[in-house]
Every structure is written in structure tokens, then in C-alpha cells.
Design an enzyme around this catalytic site. Structure first.
Site, PDB file in Angstrom:
ATOM      1  CD  GLU A  37      -2.809  -0.515  -0.048  1.00  0.00           C
ATOM      2  OE1 GLU A  37      -3.222   0.961  -0.241  1.00  0.00           O
ATOM      3  OE2 GLU A  37      -3.366  -1.431  -1.228  1.00  0.00           O
ATOM      4  CB  CYS A 192     -14.370   3.699 -13.045  1.00  0.00           C
ATOM      5  SG  CYS A 192     -15.318   4.873 -12.691  1.00  0.00           S
ATOM      6  CB  CYS A 199     -20.082   3.201 -18.850  1.00  0.00           C
ATOM      7  SG  CYS A 199     -19.102   4.447 -18.390  1.00  0.00           S
ATOM      8  CB  CYS A 202     -19.009  -0.115 -15.364  1.00  0.00           C
ATOM      9  SG  CYS A 202     -19.358   0.504 -13.133  1.00  0.00           S
ATOM     10  CB  CYS A 208     -22.814   5.405 -12.176  1.00  0.00           C
ATOM     11  SG  CYS A 208     -22.165   6.624 -12.834  1.00  0.00           S
TER      12      CYS A 208
END
Length: 360
Positions: A37, A192, A199, A202, A208
Site C-alpha cells: 500500500e 472506471c 461503462c 461496469c 451511476c
């Protein structure tokens, strides 16, 4: 779309399309996820993977990292950029060794208190490694939620960020939190995307708001633009006839903090006089090299390399140790240095070898 449906759709997409073979997903301990991370802050996965593999192979635990020399940590980080991350990792490992028995705590407040760990990173560490329910809001998730709820404004603004955190908290499920968190990161990175969101692929498209309004590219709002300022420096590349090259350790904070570099001469100073007064070296200037530009996130740095030859008999005036070192080319790999410095060193070493070949 309610939170349950949101989470279900995200997890179904993850089961079919999510990334499951990244190196930190294999044996995802608190330590391994923490390292990943930190490396992934402002850096793409494809860039991080080889650095991560080398890093955890050399430092397989918090204790091995804590007990390592900072120079070695920085040398393994060289090329990844944002070197404060490496210094913070090393410093945090020492804190974990001394205060927490060499283990990462499970309390998010304690994790967030570590150097270089913010709220989102702390949440990701605990969610991905232990499944603890913690909302996460990295850059990819900010973009996804901004579009999904059509949140206006730049996420760097406090009010916009607060709204996104509320959404992240709302949609984070109570089960399969690690898979959900990875899925949200993957959706933002792979579907995205910033410039060409796909899209059609998605799982959240039907709910959305930005997609319904055909305004995907309006969200998130853009950061206010400003021209990057330009700074300039002269790096004095001091060498001896015996091929040793002088390096100076930079201060622990600031640009390239703690890394090794060439001494930097003020632009207004005479290089020969400056070397005599500051380094105690008598030098002769060689033909100047072309300047090069290195761009940071917040400014451009124009570097003018100034090669000089120092008289060997006064080389001892520069004491080796914490601040200065004379080195030959076989020392480079064990020293932490920024990419532009390493490139200049390589070029200078090659130039010296070519000079010797021409004069044999």
C-alpha cells in the site's frame, strides 16, 4: 441502488474479473499489505510489482526492515520515486519493533499514527489483510464514487472529500471486505478509468448518475491548474585521477532526503572557489555537460552538471563517513540515490572508462 445491491454487484464483478494474482495478495499478511500500500501511493501496479518482490525478498518482516541500514532501503527504492515513503517505512518499522513487539496493530488509530500512513492506507491495510470492515478511499475509488453519485468538485477540497468518505462508509459491506476493497480498486483502475471509462463493462453503470447523464468526464472535478515553478541547481561532479567520485548525503528531509547525490554549488558562486572553501579541494573545471530537467509533482528542477578534477593530495580534506564518501563504480548499487543522480554517475563512470581506453 442501495448499499446491499451495490456491494453484491461489485463482488460478482470481482469474482469474474478482479485481480487475484498480485504478489501481495498471496499470503496477505499485515506486513506485506502495508508495504504494497505504501508503494502503491501515487504509483501504478505494473511499476510497483518488481520493486515489491525485491523489497519483501530482502526484508521479509518488520524486524528485518527495522534493523536494516537506511541506505540499503533507499537503494532498493531507487527509481520508484517519492522517497519519503521509503524513509517512513523504515522509521515506522522501528516504531513497530520498539513499541508493538514487531507486529502491526489491529487498531486503526494506531496504524494511522505510523509515519506515512493516512486514513485510507490504514483502512486498506486492515481490510485487505484481515477483512476488518474499514472504508477505503484511494484515488481510483474517489473517481468511481465521484462518478457514481455525481459528486461535484475536486476531491482535494475538504467538503468534497467528506462527502466521498460518507459514500465509502455507506457502501462498504460487512462480509468479504478484503475482496470488496480490492474490487473497488480494480474497478477504478481497469474500468472506471480516468480518460476512457468503459461503462459497458461496469457492474454499477445502471445506478451511476454520471453515466445516466452522459457526464462521466465531468467527475471528479479537476484540480485547479497552476504552472509548475522551475528551480535550478549545479551539481559538482568531483573526481580524482584514481577514478573516485565524491558523493554527499542529502539532509534527511526535503528533496531526495537521505539519499546520496553530488555536492550542489550555489548558482552565483564560483565553482573553483566554492570547492576550495566548502570542500577544501583544489579543482580544475572540465568541459560542461548539457543541463537536464527532472520533474517533481510540484516543480521542475533544471540540473547543470559541472565535472571537475580534484588534486589527489588534498582529497583527504573531505572526510568520509555520514556526510561524504569517495566511491568507485562498484559501490553504486549499495548506495541509495535518485534516478537523475544515478544516470549522471553512470555517464561519468562511462566517460572515465572511455578516457582510459583512449589513452592506453
Amino acid at each position: 441502488m442501495n448499499a446491499d445491491e451495490f456491494g453484491q454487484r461489485v463482488l460478482e464483478w470481482f469474482d469474474a474479473h478482479g485481480r487475484k494474482h498480485l504478489p501481495w495478495q498471496q499470503n496477505p499478511t499485515l506486513y506485506r499489505v502495508w508495504v504494497s500500500e505504501i508503494m502503491l501511493q501515487q504509483t501504478q501496479v505494473v511499476t510497483v510489482v518488481p520493486y515489491y518482490r525485491r523489497f519483501v525478498e530482502r526484508f521479509p518482516s518488520i524486524r528485518t526492515l527495522a534493523e536494516a541500514d537506511l541506505d540499503e532501503v533507499l537503494s532498493l527504492w531507487a527509481g520508484l520515486g517519492y522517497y519519503a515513503r521509503a524513509r517512513n517505512l523504515h522509521r515506522a518499522a522501528g516504531i513497530l519493533r520498539d513499541r508493538h513487539g514487531g507486529e502491526m496493530p489491529l487498531d486503526i488509530a494506531l496504524v494511522q499514527a505510523l509515519p506515512g500512513v493516512g486514513r485510507s492506507t490504514a483502512g486498506a491495510i486492515l481490510a485487505l489483510s484481515t477483512g476488518q470492515r474499514q472504508p477505503v478511499l484511494d484515488g481510483n475509488i474517489k473517481r468511481l464514487l465521484s462518478r457514481f453519485a455525481a459528486v461535484p468538485g475536486w476531491p482535494g477540497q475538504a467538503s468534497v472529500l467528506a462527502r466521498l468518505w460518507t459514500l465509502a462508509e455507506c457502501y462498504t459491506p460487512t462480509e468479504r471486505v478484503a475482496d470488496y476493497t480490492q474490487a473497488m480498486m480494480d474497478l477504478g483502475a481497469l474500468v472506471c478509468a480516468p480518460r476512457r471509462p468503459d461503462c459497458r463493462l461496469c457492474p454499477l453503470a445502471m445506478g451511476c448518475v454520471a453515466h445516466a447523464q452522459n457526464r462521466e468526464m465531468d467527475f471528479p472535478g479537476a484540480k485547479p491548474r497552476r504552472d509548475l515553478p522551475v528551480r535550478a541547481t549545479r551539481m559538482v561532479m568531483v573526481r580524482l585521477a584514481t577514478r573516485e567520485i565524491l558523493l554527499e548525503r542529502r539532509p534527511p528531509v526535503g528533496v531526495w532526503g537521505g539519499l546520496w547525490s553530488f555536492p550542489e554549488c550555489p548558482l552565483e558562486a564560483d565553482v573553483v572557489d566554492w570547492c576550495q572553501e566548502r570542500l577544501g579541494l583544489r579543482v580544475a573545471i572540465q568541459p560542461l555537460w548539457k543541463s537536464l530537467r527532472h520533474t517533481f509533482s510540484h516543480f521542475h528542477l533544471d540540473i547543470t552538471p559541472v565535472p571537475v578534477i580534484a588534486e589527489a593530495e588534498c582529497a583527504k580534506a573531505v572526510l568520509e563517513g555520514e556526510r561524504f564518501v569517495w566511491y568507485k563504480s562498484d559501490d553504486v548499487q549499495r548506495l541509495g540515490m535518485a534516478v537523475p543522480v544515478r544516470l549522471l554517475l553512470t555517464a561519468l563512470t562511462d566517460d572515465l572508462l572511455n578516457y582510459e581506453d583512449r589513452n592506453e
